[in-house]
Motif scaffolding. Sequence first.
Motif, mmCIF file in Angstrom:
data_model
loop_
_atom_site.group_PDB
_atom_site.id
_atom_site.type_symbol
_atom_site.label_atom_id
_atom_site.label_comp_id
_atom_site.label_asym_id
_atom_site.label_seq_id
_atom_site.Cartn_x
_atom_site.Cartn_y
_atom_site.Cartn_z
ATOM 1 N N VAL A 1 0.859 -1.187 0.000
ATOM 2 C CA VAL A 1 0.000 0.000 0.000
ATOM 3 C C VAL A 1 0.894 1.235 0.000
ATOM 4 O O VAL A 1 1.749 1.392 0.872
ATOM 5 C CB VAL A 1 -0.926 0.034 1.228
ATOM 6 C CG1 VAL A 1 -1.784 1.298 1.199
ATOM 7 C CG2 VAL A 1 -1.814 -1.208 1.268
ATOM 8 N N TYR A 2 0.687 2.083 -0.987
ATOM 9 C CA TYR A 2 1.454 3.333 -1.093
ATOM 10 C C TYR A 2 0.495 4.512 -1.026
ATOM 11 O O TYR A 2 -0.580 4.493 -1.634
ATOM 12 C CB TYR A 2 2.227 3.385 -2.415
ATOM 13 C CG TYR A 2 2.767 4.762 -2.733
ATOM 14 C CD1 TYR A 2 3.971 5.198 -2.189
ATOM 15 C CD2 TYR A 2 2.047 5.639 -3.555
ATOM 16 C CE1 TYR A 2 4.457 6.473 -2.461
ATOM 17 C CE2 TYR A 2 2.527 6.913 -3.832
ATOM 18 C CZ TYR A 2 3.726 7.328 -3.282
ATOM 19 O OH TYR A 2 4.196 8.593 -3.545
ATOM 20 N N ILE B 1 -1.754 -8.106 -4.044
ATOM 21 C CA ILE B 1 -2.536 -6.871 -4.093
ATOM 22 C C ILE B 1 -1.614 -5.664 -3.919
ATOM 23 O O ILE B 1 -0.693 -5.686 -3.099
ATOM 24 C CB ILE B 1 -3.654 -6.871 -3.025
ATOM 25 C CG1 ILE B 1 -4.523 -5.619 -3.159
ATOM 26 C CG2 ILE B 1 -3.085 -6.993 -1.618
ATOM 27 C CD1 ILE B 1 -5.795 -5.689 -2.338
ATOM 28 N N LYS B 2 -1.869 -4.656 -4.719
ATOM 29 C CA LYS B 2 -1.090 -3.416 -4.651
ATOM 30 C C LYS B 2 -2.065 -2.247 -4.743
ATOM 31 O O LYS B 2 -2.935 -2.223 -5.615
ATOM 32 C CB LYS B 2 -0.077 -3.350 -5.794
ATOM 33 C CG LYS B 2 0.814 -2.108 -5.780
ATOM 34 C CD LYS B 2 1.831 -2.164 -6.904
ATOM 35 C CE LYS B 2 2.705 -0.913 -6.938
ATOM 36 N NZ LYS B 2 3.534 -0.778 -5.724
ATOM 37 N N ILE B 3 -1.911 -1.292 -3.832
ATOM 38 C CA ILE B 3 -2.806 -0.135 -3.785
ATOM 39 C C ILE B 3 -1.972 1.138 -3.788
ATOM 40 O O ILE B 3 -0.941 1.217 -3.111
ATOM 41 C CB ILE B 3 -3.688 -0.177 -2.517
ATOM 42 C CG1 ILE B 3 -4.599 -1.411 -2.545
ATOM 43 C CG2 ILE B 3 -4.524 1.094 -2.386
ATOM 44 C CD1 ILE B 3 -5.318 -1.665 -1.241
ATOM 45 N N TYR C 1 -7.527 6.844 -6.297
ATOM 46 C CA TYR C 1 -7.297 5.585 -5.584
ATOM 47 C C TYR C 1 -7.223 4.480 -6.634
ATOM 48 O O TYR C 1 -8.115 4.348 -7.480
ATOM 49 C CB TYR C 1 -8.454 5.319 -4.620
ATOM 50 C CG TYR C 1 -8.391 4.005 -3.872
ATOM 51 C CD1 TYR C 1 -7.921 3.945 -2.566
ATOM 52 C CD2 TYR C 1 -8.836 2.819 -4.462
ATOM 53 C CE1 TYR C 1 -7.880 2.746 -1.865
ATOM 54 C CE2 TYR C 1 -8.799 1.618 -3.775
ATOM 55 C CZ TYR C 1 -8.321 1.591 -2.477
ATOM 56 O OH TYR C 1 -8.283 0.393 -1.797
ATOM 57 N N MET C 2 -6.159 3.680 -6.585
ATOM 58 C CA MET C 2 -5.988 2.603 -7.561
ATOM 59 C C MET C 2 -5.638 1.301 -6.852
ATOM 60 O O MET C 2 -4.813 1.291 -5.932
ATOM 61 C CB MET C 2 -4.893 2.967 -8.571
ATOM 62 C CG MET C 2 -5.257 4.144 -9.451
ATOM 63 S SD MET C 2 -3.967 4.545 -10.666
ATOM 64 C CE MET C 2 -2.736 5.256 -9.588
ATOM 65 N N LEU C 3 -6.267 0.231 -7.284
ATOM 66 C CA LEU C 3 -6.049 -1.081 -6.681
ATOM 67 C C LEU C 3 -5.864 -2.113 -7.793
ATOM 68 O O LEU C 3 -6.665 -2.180 -8.727
ATOM 69 C CB LEU C 3 -7.243 -1.458 -5.799
ATOM 70 C CG LEU C 3 -7.231 -2.796 -5.056
ATOM 71 C CD1 LEU C 3 -8.131 -2.704 -3.816
ATOM 72 C CD2 LEU C 3 -7.707 -3.960 -5.928
ATOM 73 N N ALA C 4 -4.815 -2.894 -7.681
ATOM 74 C CA ALA C 4 -4.583 -4.006 -8.608
ATOM 75 C C ALA C 4 -4.439 -5.272 -7.777
ATOM 76 O O ALA C 4 -3.721 -5.284 -6.773
ATOM 77 C CB ALA C 4 -3.325 -3.767 -9.438
ATOM 78 N N ILE D 1 -10.282 1.530 -10.009
ATOM 79 C CA ILE D 1 -9.865 2.929 -9.896
ATOM 80 C C ILE D 1 -11.054 3.739 -9.391
ATOM 81 O O ILE D 1 -12.189 3.523 -9.831
ATOM 82 C CB ILE D 1 -9.410 3.504 -11.255
ATOM 83 C CG1 ILE D 1 -8.366 2.603 -11.908
ATOM 84 C CG2 ILE D 1 -8.846 4.911 -11.083
ATOM 85 C CD1 ILE D 1 -7.990 3.040 -13.316
ATOM 86 N N ALA D 2 -10.783 4.661 -8.483
ATOM 87 C CA ALA D 2 -11.840 5.539 -7.982
ATOM 88 C C ALA D 2 -11.296 6.955 -7.844
ATOM 89 O O ALA D 2 -10.113 7.153 -7.549
ATOM 90 C CB ALA D 2 -12.363 5.037 -6.639
#
Length: 235
Positions: free
Chosen positions: A11-12, A42-44, A53-56, A176-177
Amino acid sequence: MNMEPLEIFEVYSAIESEAAVYRDITADVMSDLRLASAIGRIKIEIYPEGSLYMLAAMLRDVEMPIRISDMASVDTSYEGGEGFVKITIDREKYMPELTHFLWNKYTPANVVQADRWTILIRAEEPAKEAETLPAQIIANPSKNLHADMVEFSIRCVPEGFRVRYHTYENNEYLFIASEDIIEPTQLEHAKKMMEKLRKAVPDVTETKTADGKEKREAKNKSETATAATTGKEGQ
């Protein structure tokens, strides 16, 4: 709760002090939805100033659609001179889904749970029903996981980020939000996050688990106990 380790959990945040907070939120929601065993990596990334906000996430393999034949055998039975479809349960994992399916198809009044492993169904043509029932799909774990991942993302995202975009394909989930329109460059950045996640080599010396809340509670209890012991020694 003891969770299965994640290969990668990063998480960054552009505001460095907030990264740990977002990580704990992510871990707590993951625990609440019981998703830790389904998520492999998971990487945020969060950019508060840019309202982004991005989450993969790379998901572990899930079961194919579940048919009645995957969890039970189907035959006919005669009880008290009446013909029934008889379902003998082999796996209980999807019992709620099976029950829901049977109630919708035959109504609850015609579905009898004879015992833990046996279900009897009243039907006009038991033999015909017994022939077609085994192929009926009662659950789709992949579809359920998709819905759970969307809920997971929405619960993790900062309040007010109501413009959302996500994809789910080949066990890869991208979310993505933002408060504003999502730009093509932002989407490209998220895709690069996923690409890096694919190529990343997990650190096998470190176990990453989705136990944020449990770990904090355990730490607090430990600190409280230590403080109490120290207090007694000082008296």
